[in-house]
Design a protein around this motif. Structure first.
Motif, mmCIF file in Angstrom:
data_model
loop_
_atom_site.group_PDB
_atom_site.id
_atom_site.type_symbol
_atom_site.label_atom_id
_atom_site.label_comp_id
_atom_site.label_asym_id
_atom_site.label_seq_id
_atom_site.Cartn_x
_atom_site.Cartn_y
_atom_site.Cartn_z
ATOM 1 N N ALA A 35 7.321 -4.696 -11.907
ATOM 2 C CA ALA A 35 8.064 -4.442 -13.153
ATOM 3 C C ALA A 35 9.470 -3.908 -12.875
ATOM 4 O O ALA A 35 10.207 -3.601 -13.805
ATOM 5 C CB ALA A 35 7.286 -3.458 -14.018
ATOM 6 N N GLY A 36 9.826 -3.762 -11.604
ATOM 7 C CA GLY A 36 11.164 -3.299 -11.266
ATOM 8 C C GLY A 36 11.284 -1.790 -11.177
ATOM 9 O O GLY A 36 12.383 -1.240 -11.227
ATOM 10 N N VAL A 37 10.159 -1.113 -11.070
ATOM 11 C CA VAL A 37 10.184 0.344 -10.912
ATOM 12 C C VAL A 37 10.143 0.648 -9.413
ATOM 13 O O VAL A 37 9.306 0.091 -8.693
ATOM 14 C CB VAL A 37 8.974 0.987 -11.631
ATOM 15 N N ARG A 38 11.037 1.516 -8.962
ATOM 16 C CA ARG A 38 11.073 1.837 -7.527
ATOM 17 C C ARG A 38 9.921 2.769 -7.185
ATOM 18 O O ARG A 38 9.881 3.929 -7.597
ATOM 19 C CB ARG A 38 12.421 2.478 -7.196
ATOM 20 N N VAL A 39 8.968 2.233 -6.424
ATOM 21 C CA VAL A 39 7.790 2.985 -5.950
ATOM 22 C C VAL A 39 7.621 2.621 -4.474
ATOM 23 O O VAL A 39 8.225 1.656 -4.021
ATOM 24 C CB VAL A 39 6.499 2.583 -6.720
ATOM 25 N N PRO A 40 6.797 3.363 -3.712
ATOM 26 C CA PRO A 40 6.504 2.895 -2.357
ATOM 27 C C PRO A 40 5.770 1.554 -2.452
ATOM 28 O O PRO A 40 4.785 1.448 -3.193
ATOM 29 C CB PRO A 40 5.576 3.984 -1.796
ATOM 30 N N LYS A 41 6.270 0.557 -1.741
ATOM 31 C CA LYS A 41 5.610 -0.765 -1.798
ATOM 32 C C LYS A 41 4.218 -0.663 -1.188
ATOM 33 O O LYS A 41 4.072 -0.234 -0.043
ATOM 34 C CB LYS A 41 6.419 -1.781 -0.987
ATOM 35 N N PRO A 42 3.194 -1.036 -1.962
ATOM 36 C CA PRO A 42 1.849 -0.965 -1.391
ATOM 37 C C PRO A 42 1.634 -2.104 -0.385
ATOM 38 O O PRO A 42 2.069 -3.227 -0.628
ATOM 39 C CB PRO A 42 0.945 -1.143 -2.607
ATOM 40 N N VAL A 43 0.982 -1.788 0.721
ATOM 41 C CA VAL A 43 0.784 -2.778 1.793
ATOM 42 C C VAL A 43 -0.669 -3.243 1.849
ATOM 43 O O VAL A 43 -0.947 -4.433 1.909
ATOM 44 C CB VAL A 43 1.197 -2.175 3.159
ATOM 45 N N ALA A 44 -1.588 -2.292 1.853
ATOM 46 C CA ALA A 44 -3.006 -2.648 1.944
ATOM 47 C C ALA A 44 -3.846 -1.480 1.454
ATOM 48 O O ALA A 44 -3.411 -0.323 1.476
ATOM 49 C CB ALA A 44 -3.378 -2.962 3.388
ATOM 50 N N VAL A 45 -5.043 -1.809 1.001
ATOM 51 C CA VAL A 45 -5.998 -0.767 0.647
ATOM 52 C C VAL A 45 -7.370 -1.201 1.128
ATOM 53 O O VAL A 45 -7.725 -2.378 1.036
ATOM 54 C CB VAL A 45 -5.986 -0.487 -0.883
ATOM 55 N N LYS A 46 -8.085 -0.269 1.712
ATOM 56 C CA LYS A 46 -9.452 -0.551 2.138
ATOM 57 C C LYS A 46 -10.249 0.735 1.968
ATOM 58 O O LYS A 46 -9.850 1.785 2.506
ATOM 59 C CB LYS A 46 -9.447 -1.013 3.604
ATOM 60 N N ASN A 47 -11.313 0.657 1.211
ATOM 61 C CA ASN A 47 -12.130 1.846 0.922
ATOM 62 C C ASN A 47 -11.262 2.994 0.403
ATOM 63 O O ASN A 47 -10.606 2.826 -0.609
ATOM 64 C CB ASN A 47 -12.946 2.251 2.138
ATOM 65 N N ASN A 48 -11.232 4.117 1.116
ATOM 66 C CA ASN A 48 -10.454 5.267 0.632
ATOM 67 C C ASN A 48 -9.106 5.410 1.334
ATOM 68 O O ASN A 48 -8.516 6.490 1.332
ATOM 69 C CB ASN A 48 -11.262 6.563 0.784
ATOM 70 N N VAL A 49 -8.630 4.327 1.959
ATOM 71 C CA VAL A 49 -7.371 4.384 2.716
ATOM 72 C C VAL A 49 -6.348 3.414 2.117
ATOM 73 O O VAL A 49 -6.632 2.230 1.956
ATOM 74 C CB VAL A 49 -7.614 4.030 4.204
ATOM 75 N N LEU A 50 -5.179 3.938 1.791
ATOM 76 C CA LEU A 50 -4.110 3.110 1.222
ATOM 77 C C LEU A 50 -2.885 3.182 2.141
ATOM 78 O O LEU A 50 -2.446 4.272 2.506
ATOM 79 C CB LEU A 50 -3.771 3.630 -0.172
#
Ligand SMILES: Nc1ncnc2c1ncn2[C@@H]1O[C@H](COP(=O)(O)OP(=O)(O)O)[C@@H](O)[C@H]1O
Ligand SMILES: [Mg+2]
Length: 258
Positions: free
Chosen positions: A131-146
């Motif tokens: 949506a154009g909001v500056r956030v940390p770009k998410p790379v991967a998520v697995k179980n409880n680790v992002l």
């Protein structure tokens, strides 16, 4: 059987050597103990095997519900958020997840809830970013680790908005207002914990901490939005910024449809 458990742990130790988990100090180690249990180590190993992480360094932040680590994939810095499965506030978490159509079917038990919570933050960051909001770009998520983009430089996180020296606070205020609108209208999200503690400032505002963010269709979305607006308005008023009337801004965000 204890013998088997020992074997698993020994095997994991060997595997984990490959990710080079580096403990900086005994203090770090102590904080890590609450988070890095066997399942989490296995998850880190899974991510390392898929070439998403090569090194883990110390804790950047140890919170109630999660720890944030500085990590690397070869030469690139990343932030790794690991959600606690032992001491999280499950009642509170359920309140934010219940009523979200994206998470209708969660298996019983604590782990599935925490995994859904991590996935929720990942999805919220994706939506916000699109949506154009500056956030940390998410790379991967697995179980409880992002795994997400590292906001800062050389393993040092950028300051929080609360501690940042702002050259033009009016401008920062305007950008954050624009992000609130984009979140609501494009990402269809309400942050629901927006404050000077959940915005980092590496020279521009970066919104973080979106696990509790809810869809605009959530029954409490409007209440959360009002609270977000009130907290951000108060912060910038304190800096001498002439902030928009909170009700007017609420109408601006929602288009008057509430
Ligand atoms: N992507 C990131 N890069 C660098 N530091 C981060 C990042 N995300 C969070 N942090 C640091 O970790 C702290 C806690 O993160 P946050 O997501 O707010 O978790 P919580 O408030 O639930 O503990 C932040 O205040 C910030 O200092
Ligand atoms: Mg936070």
């Amino acid at each position: 059987m204890p013998g088997d458990a020992e074997k698993v742990i020994r095997l994991l130790d060997i595997k984990l050597d490959k990710i080079k988990i580096k403990e900086k100090s005994e203090e770090d180690l102590e904080t890590q103990e609450g988070v890095l249990d066997k399942f989490t180590l296995e998850t880190l190993y899974y991510l390392a095997k898929r070439k998403l992480l090569t090194e883990m360094y110390g804790v950047i932040s140890a919170g109630k519900e999660s720890n944030i680590y500085w990590a690397k994939n070869n030469d690139v810095d990343f932030a790794v958020k690991i959600y606690r499965t032992a001491t999280a506030n499950f009642k509170a978490i359920q309140n934010y997840i219940r009523g979200d159509p994206r998470f209708k079917k969660i298996r019983k038990g604590i782990r599935p809830l925490i995994y859904a919570w991590a996935l929720k933050e990942f999805k919220n960051l994706q939506r916000a970013s699109s949506a154009g909001v500056r956030v940390p770009k998410p790379v991967a998520v697995k179980n409880n680790v992002l795994i997400m983009e590292f906001i800062g430089a050389n393993g040092k996180p950028a300051p929080l908005l609360k501690n940042a020296v702002l050259e033009a606070p009016e401008n920062t205020y305007k950008i954050i207002c624009d992000y609130i609108k984009k979140l609501y209208n494009k990402a269809e999200l309400v942050h629901a914990d927006l404050s000077e503690f959940n915005v980092m400032y590496p020279g521009e505002p970066v919104i973080i901490d979106m696990s509790q963010s809810v869809l605009v269709s959530h029954p409490l979305a409007l209440d959360y939005l009002k609270r977000d607006i009130a907290i951000i308005s108060r912060f910038f008023r304190g800096l001498g910024v002439e902030v928009i009337d909170e009700n007017d801004f609420l109408n601006e965000v929602t288009g008057g449809v509430q």
